[in-house]
Design a protein around this motif. Structure first.
Motif, PDB file in Angstrom:
ATOM      1  N   GLY A 424     -65.427  -3.024 -24.163  1.00 35.09           N
ATOM      2  CA  GLY A 424     -66.859  -3.161 -24.441  1.00 35.09           C
ATOM      3  C   GLY A 424     -67.696  -2.334 -23.475  1.00 35.09           C
ATOM      4  O   GLY A 424     -68.695  -1.704 -23.871  1.00 35.09           O
ATOM      5  N   GLN A 425     -67.301  -2.319 -22.199  1.00 36.69           N
ATOM      6  CA  GLN A 425     -68.003  -1.484 -21.220  1.00 36.69           C
ATOM      7  C   GLN A 425     -67.887  -0.006 -21.579  1.00 36.69           C
ATOM      8  O   GLN A 425     -68.844   0.759 -21.445  1.00 36.69           O
ATOM      9  CB  GLN A 425     -67.429  -1.717 -19.827  1.00 36.69           C
ATOM     10  N   ILE A 427     -67.500   1.259 -24.611  1.00 39.99           N
ATOM     11  CA  ILE A 427     -68.368   1.507 -25.768  1.00 39.99           C
ATOM     12  C   ILE A 427     -69.824   1.609 -25.329  1.00 39.99           C
ATOM     13  O   ILE A 427     -70.573   2.494 -25.773  1.00 39.99           O
ATOM     14  CB  ILE A 427     -68.196   0.382 -26.803  1.00 39.99           C
ATOM     15  N   ASP A 428     -70.234   0.704 -24.447  1.00 32.51           N
ATOM     16  CA  ASP A 428     -71.622   0.746 -23.951  1.00 32.51           C
ATOM     17  C   ASP A 428     -71.895   2.052 -23.213  1.00 32.51           C
ATOM     18  O   ASP A 428     -72.974   2.646 -23.348  1.00 32.51           O
ATOM     19  CB  ASP A 428     -71.879  -0.445 -23.021  1.00 32.51           C
ATOM     20  N   PHE A 429     -70.931   2.498 -22.428  1.00 39.53           N
ATOM     21  CA  PHE A 429     -71.101   3.751 -21.677  1.00 39.53           C
ATOM     22  C   PHE A 429     -71.252   4.933 -22.626  1.00 39.53           C
ATOM     23  O   PHE A 429     -72.140   5.780 -22.459  1.00 39.53           O
ATOM     24  CB  PHE A 429     -69.899   3.961 -20.752  1.00 39.53           C
ATOM     25  N   THR A 431     -72.203   4.830 -25.751  1.00 38.03           N
ATOM     26  CA  THR A 431     -73.466   4.675 -26.476  1.00 38.03           C
ATOM     27  C   THR A 431     -74.631   5.185 -25.641  1.00 38.03           C
ATOM     28  O   THR A 431     -75.490   5.940 -26.125  1.00 38.03           O
ATOM     29  CB  THR A 431     -73.688   3.198 -26.838  1.00 38.03           C
ATOM     30  N   LEU A 432     -74.680   4.799 -24.371  1.00 36.23           N
ATOM     31  CA  LEU A 432     -75.754   5.236 -23.488  1.00 36.23           C
ATOM     32  C   LEU A 432     -75.701   6.743 -23.270  1.00 36.23           C
ATOM     33  O   LEU A 432     -76.746   7.408 -23.180  1.00 36.23           O
ATOM     34  CB  LEU A 432     -75.651   4.498 -22.155  1.00 36.23           C
ATOM     35  N   THR A 433     -74.487   7.295 -23.211  1.00 34.73           N
ATOM     36  CA  THR A 433     -74.350   8.743 -23.071  1.00 34.73           C
ATOM     37  C   THR A 433     -74.996   9.459 -24.252  1.00 34.73           C
ATOM     38  O   THR A 433     -75.721  10.443 -24.091  1.00 34.73           O
ATOM     39  CB  THR A 433     -72.865   9.133 -22.957  1.00 34.73           C
ATOM     40  N   GLN A 435     -77.348   8.245 -26.239  1.00 37.34           N
ATOM     41  CA  GLN A 435     -78.789   8.003 -26.234  1.00 37.34           C
ATOM     42  C   GLN A 435     -79.519   8.863 -25.208  1.00 37.34           C
ATOM     43  O   GLN A 435     -80.711   9.131 -25.346  1.00 37.34           O
ATOM     44  CB  GLN A 435     -79.059   6.513 -25.962  1.00 37.34           C
ATOM     45  N   PRO A 571     -75.922   8.002 -17.382  1.00 40.55           N
ATOM     46  CA  PRO A 571     -74.638   7.297 -17.253  1.00 40.55           C
ATOM     47  C   PRO A 571     -73.568   8.108 -16.530  1.00 40.55           C
ATOM     48  O   PRO A 571     -72.752   7.542 -15.807  1.00 40.55           O
ATOM     49  CB  PRO A 571     -74.240   7.018 -18.709  1.00 40.55           C
TER      50      PRO A 571
END
Length: 669
Positions: A424-425, A427-429, A431-433, A435, A571
């Protein structure tokens, strides 16, 4: 009545956990006092441990051992031997390190001590396989055989499961072929069957506990026994095929053995003598059928099952079959290019050899799941299903890349036992990359750069055109359509900094000038910022597009580039900071050179003596790109009045032509 001849090869074997402490004594026993320590790039920790044990006995170290023992690598290591005055070789690693040690020993006569970290078994053989010009050749000589082999299971416990499986099946192949070799004898028969039984017994427990020392010790013993068989009797079709696939097509050694072995076993079983050997192997493994049993064992542990997985192109199968029959090995069943074409086709598709299904009933074509319910078998089945889902992709290269990506990602997840929270971390990383990216900033390029992926692709690209100026990473701050710039114009836009005069010449690889080449240049200011990072700046500055004159030249003014940090507010910057890495790039100028009929060149020139040349955070510095930005006084070359010091850069860029020959060579790599 059976007749045979048995020859023993003298080699000292030191076996047991913790026996690495005896290494220095073994070196001295051979009269060694000046050791060259050999390893591959992936054995840094093991090599460091060996170096600590040997202490002052080590006078030099070479960590460039490569798969299939390329002659050019041997020549590099040979220069180190002579320069250091080494009198003993100590190698730590798998078949690549051992192969390099053997290649040096046969050229120098130096004694060898080998510390295996895999189950290759080649450490107890007098056989050396070398690759030159895309062709692998083997030779056998007493001068090749290492004098001492030190087996310590502690050096294998950290081997990833995937590599353990492939390496153990490589050893299994030695034992299998020894049982139907033309010069087999009762001694090698017993050694081979014991090796088969040990491997069949020891591999499955590693799926639950890769650090199982009993299993690791059994596998090392099996490797020794199987290698001894390889040293004593001649090898057959299996080894010939694997040498062909590795030497001519660059497939990974142990993984190729793993894919090919079940299919050669099935092929061999069609001959009476081969069938007898397969029955003995099946009995040692405790399975109804030898070929399908080995296939299912590999599948249950997540090992590779197809040449397609390893990157082999289907259109190369016919050529491989032809090459493998040019110098045929003895084999119980007659061998022809046509018969091998069928064998290789089965191996390319990963088809299960016919025989009783040792994993339970399943639909035809489904990957076997091994021991039902085990985590390893479920992961292996899942990985196989995902890889196979791309089998119908019309683009061969896309199919190869996607299959390889899936295989490596799944292996990474399994090897590191990823949790839901950790994934999950990730995926979040990512995603933020995404964005963080916009028309002015490419965070994904920055991520690729800081992980060294951009530089790795760049190294491969440069290897295809070795006579050109080395390439370098594009970086995240290139923008399309920079302002047209006349020769002699200043691209700094009046920003402060040490003036820099740049004179560049663009030629092809023969030295002929390239007129009309388009050259984009861009750089940071003296504070380390690009114009796109400064919203208050009007218009593009420190970037421009020039065109070479009829003699391939161009010139412009700018300012001396400075070391600068990559963006730390996103990120990627946060990732580096949280892991203790710095953000800085060495000072450099960017160049992108395009010309009709020539390959595009993206590169950078680094300021000699600049900061961070040895620790550039995107790993972009190459020695050939570090150049003098010469300090100068007085008026500029174009008569410009300068009251203080300024710098001068003169450089010739060589770019490759896109001739039909070059294009064909690139496409077939």
């Amino acid at each position: 009545m059976r007749t045979f001849v048995h020859t023993s090869h003298p080699s000292r074997v030191v076996f047991g956990s913790g026996r690495i402490g005896q290494l220095a004594e073994e070196v001295r026993r051979l009269g060694g006092g000046r050791v060259l320590l050999l390893s591959g790039p992936s054995q840094a920790k093991a090599a460091a441990r060996v170096r600590d044990v040997l202490g002052g006995l080590v006078v030099a170290q070479f960590d460039g051992a490569a798969m299939h023992t390329p002659v050019e690598v041997t020549e590099q290591a040979l220069a180190v031997v002579r320069q250091a005055g080494a009198d003993c070789l100590v190698s730590v690693g798998g078949g690549s390190s051992t192969g390099l040690s053997k290649a040096l020993a046969v050229r120098t006569g130096l004694p060898q001590v080998v510390v295996p970290t895999t189950y290759a078994g080649s450490e107890v053989t007098p056989v050396l396989g070398e690759t030159q010009g895309g062709r692998k050749t083997t030779r056998s000589s007493a001068a090749v055989l290492p004098e001492t082999v030190l087996y310590d299971a502690d050096f294998t416990v950290s081997m990833p499961l995937a590599l353990s499986v492939a390496s153990a099946v490589n050893a299994l192949a030695h034992a299998v072929e020894a049982l139907y070799a033309a010069d087999a004898n009762p001694v090698t028969d017993r050694q081979a069957l014991q090796a088969v039984a040990l491997i069949g017994r020891a591999l499955p427990p590693l799926a639950d506990d890769p650090a199982d020392r009993e299993a690791r010790s059994d596998l090392l013993e099996a490797a020794w026994l199987a290698g001894t068989c390889l040293a004593t009797v001649g090898m057959g079709l299996h080894h010939k095929l694997c040498h062909t696939l590795g030497g001519a097509f660059g497939l990974p050694h142990a993984q190729t053995h793993t894919v090919i072995l079940p299919h050669v076993m099935a092929y061999t079983a069609a001959a009476p003598e081969g069938a007898k050997a397969m029955e003995r192997i099946a009995s040692a493994l405790g399975v109804p059928d030898a070929a399908s049993g080995v296939h299912d064992l590999i599948a249950s542990l997540g090992g590779p099952l197809s040449l397609r997985e390893l990157g082999m192109a289907e259109e190369d199968l016919a050529r491989a079959a032809a090459l493998a029959t040019t110098t045929p090995y003895p084999h119980p069943r007659p061998v022809s290019a046509d018969s091998l074409a069928g064998l290789l086709a089965d191996a390319w598709h990963g088809r299960r050899p016919t025989g009783p299904d040792t994993t339970g009933q399943r639909p035809t074509g489904q990957r076997p799941t091994g021991r039902p319910g085990t985590t390893a078998s479920q992961l292996a089945a899942l990985r196989g299903q995902v890889v196979d889902s791309f089998a119908a992709a019309p683009d061969t290269r896309a199919r190869e890349l996607l299959g390889g990506l899936v295989r490596h990602l799944h292996d990474y997840v399994a090897e590191h036992q990823l949790t839901h929270a950790e994934w999950g971390q990730a995926i979040d990383f990512l995603t933020l990359t995404g964005q963080t990216c916009d028309t002015q900033r490419q965070e994904f390029v920055l991520l690729s750069d800081t992980l060294g992926i951009s530089s790795a692709v760049d190294i491969l690209t440069g290897a295809r055109t070795p006579d050109t100026t080395p390439s370098a990473v594009l970086g995240p701050f290139y923008t399309e359509g920079p302002p047209e710039t006349a020769h002699g114009q200043d691209i700094s836009g009046g920003l402060p900094g040490t003036p820099l005069w740049v004179e560049a010449t663009i030629t092809d690889t023969t030295g002929q000038p390239v007129p009309g080449a388009i050259v984009d240049v861009w750089q940071s200011n003296e504070d380390g910022f690009y114009d796109v990072q400064l919203p208050d700046l009007e218009g593009p500055v420190l970037r421009g597009r020039l065109r070479t004159s009829p003699d391939g030249r161009l010139a412009f003014w700018s300012i001396l580039p400075s070391a600068y940090p990559i963006p730390g507010d996103g990120p990627v910057g946060q990732l580096l900071t949280s892991t203790g890495r710095h953000l800085y790039r060495a000072p450099h100028l960017h160049f992108m050179i395009t010309a009709p009929g020539h390959h595009r060149l993206i590169t950078q020139l680094f300021v000699a003596g600049g900061e961070h040349l040895d620790s550039d955070t995107v790993f972009g510095v190459k020695d050939a790109l570090i150049v003098d930005f010469t300090p100068t006084q007085g008026p500029g070359p174009d008569g410009r009045v300068l009251t203080g010091p300024w710098r001068r850069l003169e450089h010739t860029f060589r770019i490759a032509t896109t001739t039909p020959t070059t294009a064909t060579a690139t496409a077939t790599r």
